[in-house]
Scaffold this active site. Structure first.
Site, PDB file in Angstrom:
ATOM      1  N   ASP A   9       0.844  -1.113  -0.098  1.00 50.41           N
ATOM      2  CA  ASP A   9      -0.003   0.141  -0.041  1.00 50.41           C
ATOM      3  C   ASP A   9       0.817   1.253  -0.121  1.00 50.41           C
ATOM      4  O   ASP A   9       1.731   1.256   0.796  1.00 50.41           O
ATOM      5  CB  ASP A   9      -0.851  -0.089   1.428  1.00 50.41           C
ATOM      6  CG  ASP A   9      -1.783   1.378   1.420  1.00 50.41           C
ATOM      7  OD1 ASP A   9      -2.691   1.482   0.681  1.00 50.41           O
ATOM      8  OD2 ASP A   9      -1.333   2.169   2.296  1.00 50.41           O
ATOM      9  N   TYR A  66       2.528   9.966   0.153  1.00 50.41           N
ATOM     10  CA  TYR A  66       3.771   9.730   1.060  1.00 50.41           C
ATOM     11  C   TYR A  66       4.931  10.050   0.624  1.00 50.41           C
ATOM     12  O   TYR A  66       5.700   9.610  -0.568  1.00 50.41           O
ATOM     13  CB  TYR A  66       3.734   8.182   1.228  1.00 50.41           C
ATOM     14  CG  TYR A  66       2.269   7.314   1.919  1.00 50.41           C
ATOM     15  CD1 TYR A  66       1.353   8.229   2.578  1.00 50.41           C
ATOM     16  CD2 TYR A  66       2.156   6.416   1.608  1.00 50.41           C
ATOM     17  CE1 TYR A  66       0.452   8.048   3.123  1.00 50.41           C
ATOM     18  CE2 TYR A  66       0.966   5.729   2.274  1.00 50.41           C
ATOM     19  CZ  TYR A  66       0.309   6.547   2.967  1.00 50.41           C
ATOM     20  OH  TYR A  66      -0.944   6.052   3.486  1.00 50.41           O
ATOM     21  N   SER A  72       2.000   2.795  19.669  1.00 47.03           N
ATOM     22  CA  SER A  72       1.988   4.544  19.993  1.00 47.03           C
ATOM     23  C   SER A  72       0.809   5.339  20.053  1.00 47.03           C
ATOM     24  O   SER A  72       0.800   6.149  21.080  1.00 47.03           O
ATOM     25  CB  SER A  72       3.200   5.131  19.332  1.00 47.03           C
ATOM     26  OG  SER A  72       3.003   5.347  18.086  1.00 47.03           O
TER      27      SER A  72
HETATM   28  P1  NDP Z   1       1.277   0.546  11.860  1.00 46.47           P
HETATM   29  O1  NDP Z   1       0.221   0.345  12.703  1.00 46.47           O
HETATM   30  O2  NDP Z   1       1.505  -0.491  10.658  1.00 46.47           O
HETATM   31  O3  NDP Z   1       2.618   0.721  12.711  1.00 46.47           O
HETATM   32  C1  NDP Z   1       4.082   0.937  12.123  1.00 46.47           C
HETATM   33  C2  NDP Z   1       4.919   0.788  13.274  1.00 46.47           C
HETATM   34  O4  NDP Z   1       5.158  -0.232  13.767  1.00 46.47           O
HETATM   35  C3  NDP Z   1       6.532   1.141  12.671  1.00 46.47           C
HETATM   36  O5  NDP Z   1       7.173   1.860  13.664  1.00 46.47           O
HETATM   37  C4  NDP Z   1       7.000  -0.078  12.853  1.00 46.47           C
HETATM   38  O6  NDP Z   1       8.510  -0.240  12.916  1.00 46.47           O
HETATM   39  C5  NDP Z   1       6.235  -0.889  13.965  1.00 46.47           C
HETATM   40  N1  NDP Z   1       6.366  -2.434  13.765  1.00 46.47           N
HETATM   41  C6  NDP Z   1       5.893  -2.951  12.526  1.00 46.47           C
HETATM   42  N2  NDP Z   1       5.737  -4.388  12.850  1.00 46.47           N
HETATM   43  C7  NDP Z   1       6.211  -4.624  14.206  1.00 46.47           C
HETATM   44  C8  NDP Z   1       6.182  -5.735  14.881  1.00 46.47           C
HETATM   45  N3  NDP Z   1       5.908  -6.944  14.472  1.00 46.47           N
HETATM   46  N4  NDP Z   1       6.575  -5.644  16.272  1.00 46.47           N
HETATM   47  C9  NDP Z   1       6.930  -4.191  16.827  1.00 46.47           C
HETATM   48  N5  NDP Z   1       6.954  -3.030  15.970  1.00 46.47           N
HETATM   49  C10 NDP Z   1       6.350  -3.291  14.748  1.00 46.47           C
HETATM   50  O7  NDP Z   1       1.257   2.277  11.475  1.00 46.47           O
HETATM   51  P2  NDP Z   1       1.170   3.070   9.999  1.00 46.47           P
HETATM   52  O8  NDP Z   1       0.699   4.371  10.336  1.00 46.47           O
HETATM   53  O9  NDP Z   1       2.367   2.840   9.247  1.00 46.47           O
HETATM   54  O10 NDP Z   1       0.031   2.334   9.323  1.00 46.47           O
HETATM   55  C11 NDP Z   1       0.019   1.266   8.256  1.00 46.47           C
HETATM   56  C12 NDP Z   1      -0.048   1.723   6.697  1.00 46.47           C
HETATM   57  O11 NDP Z   1      -1.333   2.163   6.497  1.00 46.47           O
HETATM   58  C13 NDP Z   1       0.885   2.919   6.425  1.00 46.47           C
HETATM   59  O12 NDP Z   1       1.981   2.469   6.304  1.00 46.47           O
HETATM   60  C14 NDP Z   1       0.281   3.360   5.519  1.00 46.47           C
HETATM   61  O13 NDP Z   1       0.497   2.640   3.983  1.00 46.47           O
HETATM   62  C15 NDP Z   1      -1.289   2.885   5.484  1.00 46.47           C
HETATM   63  N6  NDP Z   1      -1.979   4.261   6.048  1.00 46.47           N
HETATM   64  C16 NDP Z   1      -3.048   4.690   5.533  1.00 46.47           C
HETATM   65  C17 NDP Z   1      -3.597   6.051   5.928  1.00 46.47           C
HETATM   66  C18 NDP Z   1      -4.900   6.411   5.259  1.00 46.47           C
HETATM   67  O14 NDP Z   1      -5.403   7.663   5.395  1.00 46.47           O
HETATM   68  N7  NDP Z   1      -5.389   5.746   4.130  1.00 46.47           N
HETATM   69  C19 NDP Z   1      -3.288   6.500   7.146  1.00 46.47           C
HETATM   70  C20 NDP Z   1      -2.291   5.874   7.778  1.00 46.47           C
HETATM   71  C21 NDP Z   1      -1.479   4.878   7.246  1.00 46.47           C
HETATM   72  P3  NDP Z   1       9.777  -0.408  11.713  1.00 46.47           P
HETATM   73  O15 NDP Z   1       9.151  -0.007  10.701  1.00 46.47           O
HETATM   74  O16 NDP Z   1      10.832  -0.043  12.430  1.00 46.47           O
HETATM   75  O17 NDP Z   1       9.595  -1.930  11.681  1.00 46.47           O
END
Ligand code: NDP
Length: 291
Positions: A57, A62, A208
């Site tokens: 996605d 972004y 968070s």
């Molecule tokens: P997420 O809930 O996916 O959290 C991402 C964070 O979690 C990162 O810091 C990552 O760290 C950490 N993480 C991932 N896997 C693990 C794990 N197994 N254990 C511990 N920590 C973990 O948040 P997002 O905001 O990124 O949401 C996901 C996706 O949804 C976005 O990336 C985007 O593509 C989409 N999105 C869409 C929106 C919309 O308006 N349509 C708005 C917000 C998001 P690390 O990277 O260091 O592994």
């Protein structure tokens, strides 16, 4: 958990047109911010695809296109293995604007089609104009299907009354154990109308967004019992009903393995009830959570 013990994603969600998608895909918000991390980010996405998280996605928003550029590099040799999702800014979702925005996304992604194109959120362009241009892009082969994001039930109902509005196959919204508002009416409505939910922030941005998820004793005890991490438990919960695709973002290699493996975790009715007691399902309509 390492490469040799990983089995990959084994749960799927079927879209209205019969396309089967892995219940856990990959998000890409906030990647590509630091050029020094690009190699790791590309490797993480490729590893995720190898482990069955073949849905990626992204959005023109972004990194102002930088996320799409990075994905373009990551999937160049494996495009046919990937289900590629991008999103158009609401201000670009007009007849002219969306065609141009889509063309720009395709260029950055080094591909000639998107598997799914979403309206990122509702703006001032009339919805019927956006639907019409989505249909045009589909006809032209630029996109295979289209959907929306951050649409609440009233937006969906309005969409359903427009010509071709019912071709919308996905609504991408914020959903996790700590943020369950959509369960009151949006989720059932989407199920009834064959619209799959794509859950963003499925692990509440690593906890968070909702700190209580990490500190809750029932959650941590259950994760221990299931021999998984809290984040894996959150993902397993998110995809428990076959209607929701979770799109966690992970760059850390260990996180990528863990996220893919989370699809193998099944929660019993008793375990789900335990979680319901800590994080109650909504009893009334709540405003849509948005980040
Ligand atoms: P997420 O809930 O996916 O959290 C991402 C964070 O979690 C990162 O810091 C990552 O760290 C950490 N993480 C991932 N896997 C693990 C794990 N197994 N254990 C511990 N920590 C973990 O948040 P997002 O905001 O990124 O949401 C996901 C996706 O949804 C976005 O990336 C985007 O593509 C989409 N999105 C869409 C929106 C919309 O308006 N349509 C708005 C917000 C998001 P690390 O990277 O260091 O592994």
């Amino acid at each position: 958990m390492n490469e040799s013990t990983s089995k990959g994603v084994n749960k799927f969600v079927t879209l209205a047109d019969g396309t089967s998608l892995p219940a856990i895909g990959q998000g890409t918000w906030n990647i590509s911010e630091n050029p020094n991390n690009q190699t790791d980010e590309i490797k993480a996405l490729q590893l995720g695809v190898k482990l069955g998280m073949s849905l990626i996605d992204t959005a023109e928003m972004y990194g102002h296109g930088a996320s799409e550029l990075l994905i373009g590099k990551a999937i160049e040799a494996i495009r046919q293995d990937v289900f590629l999702v991008s999103k158009v800014y609401p201000q670009n979702a007009s007849k002219k604007g969306a065609s141009k925005a889509c063309e720009n996304s395709l260029k950055r992604l080094k591909t000639d089609y998107l598997d799914l194109y979403l309206l990122h959120w509702r703006g001032s362009v009339p919805l019927e104009e956006t639907v019409a241009v989505m249909e045009q892009l589909k006809k032209a082969g630029k996109i295979k299907r289209w959907g929306v994001s951050n649409f609440d039930i009233d937006d969906m109902q309005e969409l359903w009354h427009l010509t071709n509005g019912q071709h919308c196959c996905v609504n991408q919204v914020l959903y996790n154990l700590g943020s369950r508002g959509i369960e009151f009416s949006l989720l059932p409505w989407c199920k009834q109308h064959n619209v799959s939910i794509m859950a963003y922030c499925p692990i509440a941005q690593g906890g968070s967004l909702t700190k209580q998820l990490l500190s809750n004793k029932v959650v941590s005890d259950l994760a221990k019992t299931k021999q998984c991490t809290i984040m894996q438990l959150l993902l397993a919960w998110c995809i428990r009903n076959g209607q929701v695709i979770a799109i966690p973002k992970a760059v850390n290699k260990q996180h990528v393995y863990e996220n893919a493996q989370a699809a193998s975790i099944t929660l019993t009715e008793q375990e789900l009830t335990l979680l319901d007691r800590e994080f109650n399902p909504p009893e009334h309509k709540m405003p849509l959570d948005i980040v």
